[in-house]
Design a protein around this motif. Structure first.
Motif, PDB file in Angstrom:
ATOM      1  N   ASN A  77       7.307  -2.797  -6.980  1.00  0.00           N
ATOM      2  CA  ASN A  77       7.769  -1.415  -6.945  1.00  0.00           C
ATOM      3  C   ASN A  77       7.295  -0.757  -5.651  1.00  0.00           C
ATOM      4  OD1 ASN A  77       8.843   1.070  -7.673  1.00  0.00           O
ATOM      5  ND2 ASN A  77       7.052   1.638  -8.914  1.00  0.00           N
ATOM      6  N   VAL A  78       7.936  -1.155  -4.549  1.00  0.00           N
ATOM      7  CA  VAL A  78       7.557  -0.649  -3.233  1.00  0.00           C
ATOM      8  C   VAL A  78       8.816  -0.215  -2.488  1.00  0.00           C
ATOM      9  CG1 VAL A  78       5.525  -2.147  -3.093  1.00  0.00           C
ATOM     10  CG2 VAL A  78       7.705  -2.929  -2.133  1.00  0.00           C
ATOM     11  N   HIS A  79       8.611   0.562  -1.406  1.00  0.00           N
ATOM     12  CA  HIS A  79       9.733   0.904  -0.544  1.00  0.00           C
ATOM     13  C   HIS A  79      10.234  -0.379   0.123  1.00  0.00           C
ATOM     14  CE1 HIS A  79       8.656   5.031  -1.222  1.00  0.00           C
ATOM     15  NE2 HIS A  79       7.487   4.912  -0.596  1.00  0.00           N
ATOM     16  N   LYS A  80      11.517  -0.576   0.133  1.00  0.00           N
ATOM     17  CA  LYS A  80      12.084  -1.811   0.705  1.00  0.00           C
ATOM     18  C   LYS A  80      11.822  -1.856   2.207  1.00  0.00           C
ATOM     19  CE  LYS A  80      16.388  -4.423   1.235  1.00  0.00           C
ATOM     20  NZ  LYS A  80      15.729  -5.685   0.877  1.00  0.00           N
ATOM     21  N   PRO A  81      11.085  -2.855   2.692  1.00  0.00           N
ATOM     22  CA  PRO A  81      10.810  -2.952   4.125  1.00  0.00           C
ATOM     23  C   PRO A  81      12.076  -3.308   4.913  1.00  0.00           C
ATOM     24  CG  PRO A  81       9.256  -4.258   2.830  1.00  0.00           C
ATOM     25  CD  PRO A  81      10.392  -3.891   1.921  1.00  0.00           C
ATOM     26  N   GLU A  82      12.087  -2.920   6.172  1.00  0.00           N
ATOM     27  CA  GLU A  82      13.186  -3.218   7.081  1.00  0.00           C
ATOM     28  C   GLU A  82      12.700  -4.196   8.139  1.00  0.00           C
ATOM     29  OE1 GLU A  82      16.427  -0.839   9.922  1.00  0.00           O
ATOM     30  OE2 GLU A  82      14.596   0.165   9.246  1.00  0.00           O
ATOM     31  N   VAL A  83      13.528  -5.162   8.486  1.00  0.00           N
ATOM     32  CA  VAL A  83      13.204  -6.129   9.535  1.00  0.00           C
ATOM     33  C   VAL A  83      14.190  -5.941  10.674  1.00  0.00           C
ATOM     34  CG1 VAL A  83      13.056  -8.582  10.132  1.00  0.00           C
ATOM     35  CG2 VAL A  83      12.234  -7.787   7.898  1.00  0.00           C
ATOM     36  N   ARG A  84      13.650  -5.757  11.898  1.00  0.00           N
ATOM     37  CA  ARG A  84      14.526  -5.489  13.039  1.00  0.00           C
ATOM     38  C   ARG A  84      14.055  -6.241  14.277  1.00  0.00           C
ATOM     39  NH1 ARG A  84      16.180   0.608  14.124  1.00  0.00           N
ATOM     40  NH2 ARG A  84      17.375  -0.600  15.646  1.00  0.00           N
ATOM     41  N   LEU A 104       0.808  -1.213   0.000  1.00  0.00           N
ATOM     42  CA  LEU A 104       0.000   0.000   0.000  1.00  0.00           C
ATOM     43  C   LEU A 104       0.847   1.271   0.000  1.00  0.00           C
ATOM     44  CD1 LEU A 104      -2.835  -1.120   2.435  1.00  0.00           C
ATOM     45  CD2 LEU A 104      -3.071  -0.629  -0.001  1.00  0.00           C
ATOM     46  N   GLY A 105       2.178   1.115  -0.052  1.00  0.00           N
ATOM     47  CA  GLY A 105       3.042   2.275  -0.261  1.00  0.00           C
ATOM     48  C   GLY A 105       3.790   2.798   0.936  1.00  0.00           C
ATOM     49  N   ALA A 106       3.749   2.094   2.072  1.00  0.00           N
ATOM     50  CA  ALA A 106       4.378   2.593   3.281  1.00  0.00           C
ATOM     51  C   ALA A 106       5.868   2.243   3.352  1.00  0.00           C
ATOM     52  CB  ALA A 106       3.668   2.029   4.510  1.00  0.00           C
ATOM     53  N   TYR A 107       6.607   3.044   4.107  1.00  0.00           N
ATOM     54  CA  TYR A 107       7.955   2.686   4.542  1.00  0.00           C
ATOM     55  C   TYR A 107       7.782   1.843   5.805  1.00  0.00           C
ATOM     56  CZ  TYR A 107       9.855   6.415   1.539  1.00  0.00           C
ATOM     57  OH  TYR A 107      10.199   7.212   0.473  1.00  0.00           O
ATOM     58  N   VAL A 108       8.004   0.546   5.709  1.00  0.00           N
ATOM     59  CA  VAL A 108       7.654  -0.370   6.791  1.00  0.00           C
ATOM     60  C   VAL A 108       8.885  -0.865   7.529  1.00  0.00           C
ATOM     61  CG1 VAL A 108       6.585  -2.586   7.361  1.00  0.00           C
ATOM     62  CG2 VAL A 108       5.567  -1.132   5.591  1.00  0.00           C
ATOM     63  N   ASN A 123       9.787 -14.090   4.536  1.00  0.00           N
ATOM     64  CA  ASN A 123       8.463 -13.799   3.983  1.00  0.00           C
ATOM     65  C   ASN A 123       8.386 -12.401   3.377  1.00  0.00           C
ATOM     66  OD1 ASN A 123       7.187 -16.274   4.503  1.00  0.00           O
ATOM     67  ND2 ASN A 123       6.696 -15.678   6.608  1.00  0.00           N
ATOM     68  N   ILE A 124       8.929 -11.434   4.090  1.00  0.00           N
ATOM     69  CA  ILE A 124       8.847 -10.059   3.594  1.00  0.00           C
ATOM     70  C   ILE A 124       9.676  -9.897   2.328  1.00  0.00           C
ATOM     71  CG2 ILE A 124       9.533  -7.682   4.105  1.00  0.00           C
ATOM     72  CD1 ILE A 124       8.522  -8.063   6.911  1.00  0.00           C
ATOM     73  N   SER A 125      10.879 -10.434   2.312  1.00  0.00           N
ATOM     74  CA  SER A 125      11.729 -10.318   1.126  1.00  0.00           C
ATOM     75  C   SER A 125      11.109 -11.033  -0.069  1.00  0.00           C
ATOM     76  CB  SER A 125      13.119 -10.893   1.415  1.00  0.00           C
ATOM     77  OG  SER A 125      13.760 -10.179   2.447  1.00  0.00           O
ATOM     78  N   LYS A 126      10.605 -12.234   0.174  1.00  0.00           N
ATOM     79  CA  LYS A 126      10.037 -13.044  -0.904  1.00  0.00           C
ATOM     80  C   LYS A 126       8.857 -12.345  -1.567  1.00  0.00           C
ATOM     81  CE  LYS A 126       9.798 -17.111  -3.060  1.00  0.00           C
ATOM     82  NZ  LYS A 126      10.907 -17.654  -3.873  1.00  0.00           N
TER      83      LYS A 126
END
Length: 267
Positions: free
Chosen positions: A164-171, A136-140, A155-158
């Motif tokens: 064409n989205v902002h690359k999510p970060e996992v922390r 939906l277009g968020a910086y996650v 899961n998120i990377s796959k």
């Protein structure tokens, strides 16, 4: 998803309980094709009152075979989403609250515009909600316990690498621990906090409340979807209501799920 310090592997009884709850949720869900539900969207758009809307979780997955380690296939915002899960951990399966929150974000884009917003998910578990928010277009930024991160990141990377989205970060985020060191307020401010089924019958409720207070500052909205199972769930809701402004946005009666909008009170 459930997040608690030093989360153990599930025993056989807990595995069976997880599977039963998942099957119950699946049986209660209404089948739907890979598109937005027109009835749901119409109901939402025509509701102009402050009263919470009543919804039903729409079935967005195809049943699978193995109850212990498998992949579930969902469809949100017109995108196929494949989630690898395992019921060895509470945080490694898709819980009903995540389905409710994902559905709400999808069907209420006119009310909750995530485009270019900074979003933090606490207790992200399998990452389904974070993936939907990213589409939906968020910086996650998706967070959970160290033992959950490998599957969460997978899961998120796959599911976002070819979009064409902002690359999510996992922390890593352990509730109530090292918040100021890992997420200093001078650097990290989020428009939206997402939480689904983070309240369960476990010992991490006080650290969870501390984490909510830390991140939900003025200007931040917390969307919290939870299946209410025990008295402790309602007691936690009372504590949240004592600290924040809390508004019930939607209810899913057949799944006993409530979705709240939580904001900081003005001093």
């Amino acid at each position: 998803m459930i997040s608690a310090p030093h989360l153990p592997h599930l025993n056989e009884r807990q595995r069976m309980e997880c599977q039963r709850e998942k099957e119950l949720c699946e049986n209660q869900c209404e089948p739907e094709r890979c598109s937005n539900c027109s009835d749901c969207l119409t109901t939402a758009s025509e509701s102009n009152s402050d009263s919470p809307i009543t919804l039903k979780i729409l079935q967005k997955w195809a049943p699978t075979i193995s109850p212990y380690f498998d992949k579930e296939h969902y469809c949100y915002v017109g995108q196929q989403i494949t989630i690898q899960e395992s019921i060895d951990y509470f945080g490694a399966i898709v819980w009903p609250g995540a389905l409710a929150l994902s559905q709400y974000l999808e069907s209420h884009q006119h009310e909750i515009n995530l485009r270019d917003k900074k979003v933090l998910e606490i207790g992200a578990g399998t990452g389904l909600v974070s993936i939907v928010a990213s589409i939906l277009g968020a910086y996650v930024t998706a967070t959970d316990l160290p033992e959950v991160l490998e599957n969460l990141n997978f899961n998120i990377s796959k599911n976002t690498q070819n979009l064409n989205v902002h690359k999510p970060e996992v922390r890593k985020l352990v509730w109530g621990e090292d918040l100021n060191e890992d997420f200093p307020r001078s650097t990290y401010h989020y428009d939206l906090i997402l939480a689904s089924d983070v309240v369960y019958h476990h010992a991490a409720l006080e650290p969870l409340l501390t984490t909510m207070v830390y991140f939900c500052q003025p200007g931040t909205v917390l969307l919290w979807a939870n299946k209410f199972r025990f008295r402790a769930d309602y007691e936690f809701l009372e504590k949240v209501s004592d600290i924040f402004n809390v508004k019930l946005l939607a209810e899913f009666p057949e799944s006993t799920i409530k979705l709240f909008k939580v904001t900081a009170r003005e001093n």
